[in-house]
Scaffold this motif. Structure first.
Motif, PDB file in Angstrom:
ATOM      1  N   ARG A  17      14.986  38.768  19.009  1.00  0.00           N
ATOM      2  CA  ARG A  17      15.332  39.222  20.354  1.00  0.00           C
ATOM      3  C   ARG A  17      14.131  39.070  21.264  1.00  0.00           C
ATOM      4  N   PRO A  18      14.344  38.396  22.417  1.00  0.00           N
ATOM      5  CA  PRO A  18      13.218  38.237  23.309  1.00  0.00           C
ATOM      6  C   PRO A  18      12.690  39.593  23.751  1.00  0.00           C
ATOM      7  N   ALA A  19      11.425  39.640  24.014  1.00  0.00           N
ATOM      8  CA  ALA A  19      10.803  40.922  24.344  1.00  0.00           C
ATOM      9  C   ALA A  19      11.023  41.323  25.788  1.00  0.00           C
ATOM     10  N   THR A  20      11.912  40.592  26.484  1.00  0.00           N
ATOM     11  CA  THR A  20      12.229  40.998  27.844  1.00  0.00           C
ATOM     12  C   THR A  20      12.749  42.408  27.763  1.00  0.00           C
ATOM     13  N   GLY A  21      12.192  43.269  28.508  1.00  0.00           N
ATOM     14  CA  GLY A  21      12.701  44.615  28.468  1.00  0.00           C
ATOM     15  C   GLY A  21      12.066  45.408  27.357  1.00  0.00           C
ATOM     16  N   GLY A  22      10.961  45.013  26.878  1.00  0.00           N
ATOM     17  CA  GLY A  22      10.298  45.840  25.885  1.00  0.00           C
ATOM     18  C   GLY A  22       9.217  45.049  25.192  1.00  0.00           C
ATOM     19  N   THR A  23       8.071  45.651  25.005  1.00  0.00           N
ATOM     20  CA  THR A  23       7.033  44.989  24.241  1.00  0.00           C
ATOM     21  C   THR A  23       7.463  45.043  22.803  1.00  0.00           C
ATOM     22  N   MET A 207       5.063  39.850  25.500  1.00  0.00           N
ATOM     23  CA  MET A 207       6.262  40.238  26.256  1.00  0.00           C
ATOM     24  C   MET A 207       6.623  39.166  27.274  1.00  0.00           C
ATOM     25  N   VAL A 208       7.888  39.200  27.657  1.00  0.00           N
ATOM     26  CA  VAL A 208       8.393  38.242  28.636  1.00  0.00           C
ATOM     27  C   VAL A 208       8.680  38.977  29.943  1.00  0.00           C
ATOM     28  N   ALA A 209       8.171  38.440  31.045  1.00  0.00           N
ATOM     29  CA  ALA A 209       8.387  39.065  32.352  1.00  0.00           C
ATOM     30  C   ALA A 209       9.068  38.041  33.261  1.00  0.00           C
ATOM     31  N   VAL A 210      10.386  38.091  33.292  1.00  0.00           N
ATOM     32  CA  VAL A 210      11.117  37.091  34.073  1.00  0.00           C
ATOM     33  C   VAL A 210      12.094  37.745  35.036  1.00  0.00           C
ATOM     34  N   GLY A 211      12.393  37.016  36.091  1.00  0.00           N
ATOM     35  CA  GLY A 211      13.360  37.498  37.067  1.00  0.00           C
ATOM     36  C   GLY A 211      14.765  37.478  36.491  1.00  0.00           C
ATOM     37  N   GLY A 212      15.688  38.147  37.188  1.00  0.00           N
ATOM     38  CA  GLY A 212      17.072  38.150  36.735  1.00  0.00           C
ATOM     39  C   GLY A 212      17.319  39.146  35.620  1.00  0.00           C
ATOM     40  N   ALA A 213      16.253  39.784  35.146  1.00  0.00           N
ATOM     41  CA  ALA A 213      16.401  40.826  34.116  1.00  0.00           C
ATOM     42  C   ALA A 213      15.877  42.124  34.720  1.00  0.00           C
TER      43      ALA A 213
END
Ligand code: AMP
Length: 451
Positions: A17-23, A207-213
């Protein structure tokens, strides 16, 4: 696995699971089940409704040899004669290309033994050309420009030495933080997946820091002070302006697909982000193309860089390109549906020009019982990832995409790319068809041309 050849194995767990939304710390990898692609099967011929021209048929004007470069929106050929200049009806042969002989083995690189083990576990036997050339320079701390596109192994070329740097600092009780900027959410997630594989058991976070999330989980993740932050410029800037991301402690930065970030209008955000980083930093810059603007950026952002250019994929060799002529009055959708009945079309990426058109096409296909997913900018981040994963796992055979959404995607074993709508530029054409014929597999690209 052959010795002396960059032999690709499909890797990367589909359960991660990508770490978008959580380290996240990195969970264990499961081998990905890639669809099999049989390039050797003969095509079904003589289909009614359209005429897929080949050099052997009268009237075909396909050019052999390298496609001619055309740039600029609208410069892409609209007539078959023009299109045939770049659509390269390559002869698919089973002949082996001469093997690339790397100068180094992964074992030669002075990196942490645990990292070496993870590289091995990922199934990487030998460095790809960009890895072979770039890793030694990055390990010495030099700024590097890598002229390489997706599919060359560029991600590992920057991740391996940077992970080693992070780990070596940790051993000294210090912190090294790395920022990776990428043009699209999908690419950011892909990079993080690759990182996850290499980072098993090394004890740092990414972690991933992307827009749209949702931004809130990203804010929470940043509080855990991850060693790797991978993001798109807009969201990174947003997090900085909210004062939840400070780049003062980031001494390494990667600009991945810098040319694409430029094309997408991220230049001001990129400048803003880099201006908040320490002046003394380690900068790596990857771009598929070199232009005057790119050269300018390199001069602006990097100090005395080593420039490495690789070209491992020759589209004319790996990708069988052809034109599908749609007779006047015929319906493009019917032609597409007809093509998709063929079992050889096992994993098909269809390109449309607009977000609206892409969505409409995916729905129209599904109504005709060809289950298709779509990715485009109007879809939420979550929906895009879901669609992409379903396609990667082979749950849907067709993915309809816009150019921007599909940029940089690494999808194993795409059997066909179909240009349902013509791309605007030659570059877009090359990027589109480059989604197939990857990692030594043969691919097929068909471009619809309305007659
Ligand atoms: P990239 O160009 O970084 O997107 O990589 C393209 C694909 O090649 C990815 O699926 C990687 O996991 C894979 N890959 C990268 N380096 C190697 C290597 N040395 N050996 C085998 N596969 C690799």
């Amino acid at each position: 696995m052959q010795i002396g050849r960059w032999n690709h194995q499909e890797t990367g767990g589909s359960d991660y699971r990508p770490a978008t939304g959580g380290t996240e710390t990195f969970p264990s990898r499961r081998p990905q089940v890639g669809g099999s692609f049989d390039s050797g099967r003969p095509r079904r011929g003589g289909r009614g409704g359209f005429d897929r021209r080949s050099p052997s048929r009268p009237g075909y004007s396909g050019a052999q040899g390298r496609p001619r470069r055309k740039t600029g929106v609208g410069a892409f050929g609209e007539t078959e004669t023009e299109i045939s200049k770049f659509v390269n009806r390559a002869v698919v042969t089973t002949e082996e290309e001469p093997a690339f002989m790397p100068e180094h083995a992964f074992a030669d690189f002075p990196v942490d033994p645990r990292l070496k083990k993870n590289i091995e576990t990922k199934g990487y036997a030998l460095p790809s050309p960009i890895q072979d050339k770039a890793i030694p320079h990055v390990l010495t701390g030099r700024d590097v420009v890598g002229l390489a596109e997706t599919g060359t192994g560029k991600t590992a070329a920057f991740l391996i030495p940077l992970i080693d740097k992070v780990v070596k600092h940790m051993a000294l009780g210090e912190r090294e933080r790395v920022l990776i900027m990428a043009p699209t959410r999908e690419l950011a997630v892909q990079i993080e997946r690759e990182l996850a594989g290499f980072a098993q058991g090394l004890g740092f976070r990414g972690m991933v820091a992307v827009g749209g999330a949702n931004i809130n989980p990203q804010i929470v993740a940043l509080r855990n002070d991850p060693s790797f932050v991978i993001g798109t410029p807009g969201r990174l800037k947003d997090l900085m302006e909210r004062k939840v991301l400070s780049l003062a402690g980031f001494h390494s930065v990667v600009l991945d697909e810098a040319d694409r970030m430029l094309d997408m209008g991220f230049i001001d955000d990129m400048r803003f982000i880099l201006s908040k980083m320490p002046k003394e930093r380690h900068t790596l810059f990857f771009s598929a193309t070199m232009s005057r603007e790119i050269e300018k950026l390199i001069g602006e952002f990097l100090i005395d860089p080593t420039i490495i250019s690789v070209k491992t994929r020759d589209t004319s060799k790996n990708i069988d390109q052809d034109v599908v002529r749609i007779p006047r009055g015929a319906d493009k959708l019917d032609v597409l549906v007809d093509l998709l009945q063929d079992r050889d079309f096992s994993k098909v990426l269809v390109f449309g020009r607009t977000k609206y058109g892409v969505e409409k096409l995916a729905k129209a296909l599904s109504r005709k019982h060809i289950y298709a997913e779509s990715i485009h900018g109007d879809k939420t981040y979550r929906a895009r990832i879901k669609a992409l994963e379903a396609f990667k796992r082979g749950e849907v055979t067709v993915l309809v995409a816009t150019d921007v959404a599909a940029r940089g995607l690494d999808i194993p074993a795409v059997s066909h790319v179909i240009n349902y709508d013509l791309p605007s530029t030659y570059e877009d054409y090359v990027h589109r068809i480059g989604r197939t014929g990857r990692a030594s597999l043969k691919g097929k690209a068909l471009t619809f041309v309305q007659g």
